[in-house]
Enzyme design. Structure first.
Site, PDB file in Angstrom:
ATOM      1  N   HIS A 185       0.813  -1.344   0.184  1.00 29.85           N
ATOM      2  CA  HIS A 185      -0.012  -0.002   0.104  1.00 29.85           C
ATOM      3  C   HIS A 185       0.714   1.261  -0.074  1.00 29.85           C
ATOM      4  O   HIS A 185       1.870   1.264   0.849  1.00 29.85           O
ATOM      5  CB  HIS A 185      -1.108  -0.126   1.293  1.00 29.85           C
ATOM      6  CG  HIS A 185      -1.961   0.726   1.152  1.00 29.85           C
ATOM      7  ND1 HIS A 185      -1.708   2.204   1.463  1.00 29.85           N
ATOM      8  CD2 HIS A 185      -3.153   1.021   0.921  1.00 29.85           C
ATOM      9  CE1 HIS A 185      -2.685   2.998   1.163  1.00 29.85           C
ATOM     10  NE2 HIS A 185      -3.695   2.397   1.005  1.00 29.85           N
ATOM     11  N   GLU A 197      -3.693   2.585  -7.260  1.00 25.63           N
ATOM     12  CA  GLU A 197      -4.204   3.774  -6.391  1.00 25.63           C
ATOM     13  C   GLU A 197      -3.358   4.893  -6.589  1.00 25.63           C
ATOM     14  O   GLU A 197      -2.260   4.962  -5.926  1.00 25.63           O
ATOM     15  CB  GLU A 197      -4.291   3.198  -5.086  1.00 25.63           C
ATOM     16  CG  GLU A 197      -5.318   2.223  -4.455  1.00 25.63           C
ATOM     17  CD  GLU A 197      -5.534   2.586  -3.347  1.00 25.63           C
ATOM     18  OE1 GLU A 197      -4.386   2.521  -2.404  1.00 25.63           O
ATOM     19  OE2 GLU A 197      -6.523   2.651  -2.467  1.00 25.63           O
TER      20      GLU A 197
HETATM   21  O1  G3P Z   1      -6.646   1.415   0.541  1.00 20.49           O
HETATM   22  C1  G3P Z   1      -7.325   2.128  -0.069  1.00 20.49           C
HETATM   23  C2  G3P Z   1      -7.057   3.603   0.363  1.00 20.49           C
HETATM   24  O2  G3P Z   1      -5.854   3.950   0.210  1.00 20.49           O
HETATM   25  C3  G3P Z   1      -8.224   4.440  -0.282  1.00 20.49           C
HETATM   26  O3  G3P Z   1      -8.166   5.670   0.421  1.00 20.49           O
HETATM   27  O4  G3P Z   1      -9.725   7.058   1.951  1.00 20.49           O
HETATM   28  O5  G3P Z   1      -9.288   7.545  -0.417  1.00 20.49           O
HETATM   29  O6  G3P Z   1     -10.726   5.447   0.163  1.00 20.49           O
HETATM   30  P1  G3P Z   1      -9.468   6.288   0.432  1.00 20.49           P
END
Ligand code: G3P
Length: 230
Positions: free
Chosen positions: A97, A145
């Site tokens: 992550h 991400e």
């Molecule tokens: O692991 C998922 C996370 O990094 C995404 O964060 O708070 O934008 O949904 P968020």
């Protein structure tokens, strides 16, 4: 629903928020289980290490760790082993992550160790190129991400749709098996619908569920959006 992974999937990362610790995390996990049972949508939760055992024993949906260290059992003080999360009832783990980065060699080792233990892996990648490198390691899932969108409420499926469609297309060219998720800023059902329409096999999210007053309501909104986008 079962503890098996089905796709498309919603993965809820509890991170280390107070809102998802202990009993509060248990409530979110039970909300997720209820919505999964009612809608048939696969929903996975990733609680903090100290809550894996209690949550995995209480709900019949997939439970993942947020990380494992690429070490065998032994003298690795402070590390979290594959055996430990398996013993606690997790069926897999997130890896790499953006808030818990690993070297590519460590990701390779951790994915292999999880697989040998009969567990699944969800490896995070910041962008298309790193995601393609991760795809060569044959994890169960990859989540693309962009770190700059994490926690912003600005959904990757609207702010950077091209990263999703390009990831799907280029990862597929080297690995036809791996499931491709996306995450960052996803807070509404419409964000989930858009992500699936762009070719994702699911979404990885955190604050959109954990930081709301009614996690159950938003989980249901997301599950229904996922159903309507199939
Ligand atoms: O692991 C998922 C996370 O990094 C995404 O964060 O708070 O934008 O949904 P968020």
């Amino acid at each position: 629903m079962s503890k098996l992974l089905e796709f498309p999937i919603i993965v809820i990362n509890f991170k280390t928020y107070i809102d998802s610790l202990g009993e509060r995390g248990m409530k979110i996990a039970k909300d997720a289980e209820r919505v999964s049972n009612e809608t048939g949508v696969s929903i996975c939760v990733a609680p903090q290490f100290t809550d894996i055992k209690s949550i995995a024993s209480a709900v019949n949906i997939p439970v993942f760790a947020q990380h494992v260290d690429p070490h065998p059992p032994g003298s690795y003080t402070g590390s979290v082993s594959v055996e430990a999360i398996k013993d606690a009832g997790a069926i897999g783990s997130l890896l790499n992550h953006s808030e818990k980065k690993l070297q590519l060699t460590s990701i390779f080792t951790a994915v292999k160790m999880l697989k040998s233990a009969g567990l699944f892996s969800l490896v995070c990648a910041d962008d298309v190129e790193p995601a393609m490198a991760v795809a060569t390691l044959n994890p169960t899932m990859i989540a693309v991400e962009p770190p700059e969108l994490i926690g912003t409420g600005i959904p990757v499926s609207k702010a950077r749709p091209e990263i999703i469609s390009e990831s799907v297309q280029r990862i597929r060219s080297i690995n036809r098996e791996v499931k491709i998720l996306c995450g960052a800023g996803i807070t509404k059902g419409d964000d989930v619908r858009r992500a699936i329409e762009l070719g994702s096999d699911g979404v990885l999210l955190a604050s959109g569920v954990v930081k709301t007053k009614d996690p159950g309501a938003i989980i249901r909104e997301m599950a229904e959006a996922l159903l309507n986008s199939r």
